[in-house]
Design a protein around this motif. Structure first.
Motif, mmCIF file in Angstrom:
data_model
loop_
_atom_site.group_PDB
_atom_site.id
_atom_site.type_symbol
_atom_site.label_atom_id
_atom_site.label_comp_id
_atom_site.label_asym_id
_atom_site.label_seq_id
_atom_site.Cartn_x
_atom_site.Cartn_y
_atom_site.Cartn_z
ATOM 1 N N CYS A 309 0.845 -1.205 0.000
ATOM 2 C CA CYS A 309 0.000 0.000 0.000
ATOM 3 C C CYS A 309 0.876 1.249 0.000
ATOM 4 O O CYS A 309 1.854 1.340 0.735
ATOM 5 N N HIS A 311 -0.579 4.225 0.479
ATOM 6 C CA HIS A 311 -1.356 5.154 1.312
ATOM 7 C C HIS A 311 -1.845 6.344 0.487
ATOM 8 O O HIS A 311 -1.732 7.498 0.913
ATOM 9 N N CYS A 317 -6.627 1.122 3.889
ATOM 10 C CA CYS A 317 -5.338 1.749 4.226
ATOM 11 C C CYS A 317 -5.371 2.250 5.681
ATOM 12 O O CYS A 317 -6.190 3.098 6.036
#
Ligand code: GDP
Ligand code: ZN
Length: 349
Positions: A309, A311, A317
Motif C-alpha cells: 500500500c 497510502h 489503508c
C-alpha cells in the motif's frame, strides 16, 4: 537523490587520489614505527576527535568514564593507515608524542553518524556520536511546517533526538503570536520539546537550552537567517577559544579548513558545528524511512490491507483510516506527501 554515474576519467582520478593517499599513509606509518622504536610515544589512551584538518586530526584525552578532559590540551595526531575515515566526534584509541604529532591507532564503535554527499554524490561521514539535533526556526524568516517536518524526519531516521528551538522570541507580539502557536502546538502534542530563545539573551536566560544540551553532543540545523551563528556564539561564550588551543608541541601543524569542529559547552556537553552540518538534510532516504520518520504514523504501519500500500487511495489503508479518525493531522499527511514527491530529487533545503 539518484547516484550520479562516474565517467571513466572521474573514476581514474578517484583511483589515483586513493593510491596517493595510501602511499602517504604508509610513509606516515613507518614514521610512527620509528617513533615507537625510539620510545617517543606515550601509552594507549582513549580520546575524542575535536577537529579534522586533511591528514591531521586534533584529539583530546578522555577520562576513565570516556568523558573528554576539557581542560587538557588538544593534540595534533596522524592516523594509522589501516583505519577508515575518522570524523569529529569519533572516540578513538591514541598515543600522545613528546614533541611531534601523536598517532590514532583505532576507532571505537559509533552510536550515530551524520553523512552528506560529496561532489560525486557519494555519502561521506561528517560527524559521529551526535545524540541531539536542535532544529532552529525563528519568528523571522517565517517558519514553514514542511521544512520542520523534513528536519524531524532526518533526525528520526538517524535515531537522534530532535528538539525545536524557536529563536528571536523578542519579535513575538500580538500580530504573530496566534500563527506561531498554531505552528508549534502540534509538535508539542507529538511529544517534541519546543524551546524559545533569543540569541541576544544572556547565558542565564538560555539556561533551559543549556540544560537540555548538557551531557549530550548536539548539532544545530536550520535555514539561513534564523540565528544559528548568533545563538552558537552566545551560548559558547569564550569556550570556543579554549578548545582551539593546541598543545605546545603540535602547534606547528597545518591549519586548513576543518569539516566540523567540536566545542565544549559551559554547561557541560558538546556542540559540533560546521556550515555543512547547519544545512544538514534528508539525504538518500527511502520511502519506508520517510514513513517511519513521521512518529505518529508508526503505530499504523504494517496494518494496511495491501502489503505494498502506498497510502494514496487504496481500500483498507491504515494510514488513511488514522487520518479520518483524527490520529494523523491533515497537515502532517500533506507534508508527508510533499516530501515523498521530492524524494528522488536533489536535496533543496
Ligand atoms: P544564521 O544564518 O542562522 O547563522 O543566522 P545569523 O546568526 O547570521 O542571524 C541572522 C540575523 O538574525 C542577524 O541579523 C542576527 O543579528 C539576527 N538575530 C539572530 N538572533 C536573533 C534574535 O534572537 N532576535 C533578533 N531580533 N534578531 C536575531
Ligand atoms: Zn496504506
Amino acid at each position: 537523490m539518484a547516484k550520479r554515474k562516474l565517467n571513466r576519467r572521474q573514476q581514474w582520478r578517484i583511483k589515483k587520489i586513493q593510491e596517493e593517499k595510501t602511499q602517504r599513509a604508509h610513509r606516515r606509518d613507518s614514521q610512527v614505527d620509528q617513533q615507537l622504536a625510539n620510545n617517543a610515544l606515550g601509552d594507549e589512551q582513549t580520546g575524542l576527535i575535536i577537529a579534522h584538518y586533511g591528514q591531521q586530526i586534533d584529539v583530546q584525552a578522555c577520562d576513565a568514564n570516556g568523558q573528554p578532559e576539557t581542560q587538557t590540551p588538544v593534540h595534533r595526531c596522524y592516523v594509522r593507515a589501516n583505519l577508515d575515515a575518522l570524523v569529529t566526534g569519533d572516540r578513538v584509541v591514541w598515543r600522545a608524542a613528546e614533541d611531534e604529532c601523536g598517532i590514532i591507532e583505532a576507532r571505537l564503535p559509533r552510536n550515530s553518524l551524520l553523512q552528506r554527499p560529496d561532489n560525486f554524490g557519494q555519502l561521506k561521514p561528517v560527524a559521529a556520536n551526535i545524540d541531539r539535533i536542535v532544529i532552529v526556526v525563528a519568528v523571522e524568516p517565517e517558519p514553514h511546517a514542511n521544512l520542520i517536518d523534513r528536519y524531524l524526519v532526518a533526525a528520526e531516521t538517524l535515531d537522534i533526538q530532535p528538539t525545536l528551538l524557536l529563536n528571536k522570541a523578542d519579535l513575538i507580539g500580538s500580530h504573530n503570536r496566534a500563527t506561531l502557536d498554531a505552528l508549534i502546538a502540534p509538535y508539542r502534542a507529538l511529544g517534541y520539546e519546543v524551546l524559545l530563545t533569543t540569541a541576544q539573551s544572556s547565558r542565564d536566560d538560555n539556561s533551559d537550552l543549556l540544560s537540555w544540551l548538557a551531557h549530550h553532543t548536539s548539532v544545530f540545523v536550520g535555514q539561513s537567517g534564523v540565528g544559528k551563528s548568533s545563538l552558537i556564539s552566545s551560548i559558547l561564550g569564550d569556550a570556543s577559544i579554549k578548545v582551539g588551543e593546541l598543545s605546545q608541541n603540535t602547534r606547528k601543524g597545518t591549519h586548513t579548513t576543518t569539516t566540523a569542529r567540536l566545542f565544549h559547552l559551559p554547561s557541560g556537553g558538546q556542540l559540533v558545528d560546521s556550515p555543512g552540518i547547519r544545512e544538514f538534510g534528508l539525504w538518500h532516504i527511502s520511502e519506508e524511512e520517510l514513513l517511519q520518520g513521521f512518529v505518529e504514523f508508526r503505530p499504523h504501519l504494517g496494518h494496511c490491507k495491501f502489503r505494498d500500500c502506498r497510502h494514496i487511495d487504496e481500500p483498507g489503508c491504515a494510514i488513511k483510516t488514522a487520518l479520518q479518525e483524527g490520529k494523523i493531522s491533515p497537515r502532517r499527511m500533506a507534508s508527508f506527501e510533499r516530501i515523498r514527491a521530492t524524494l528522488n530529487e536533489k536535496e533543496t533545503f
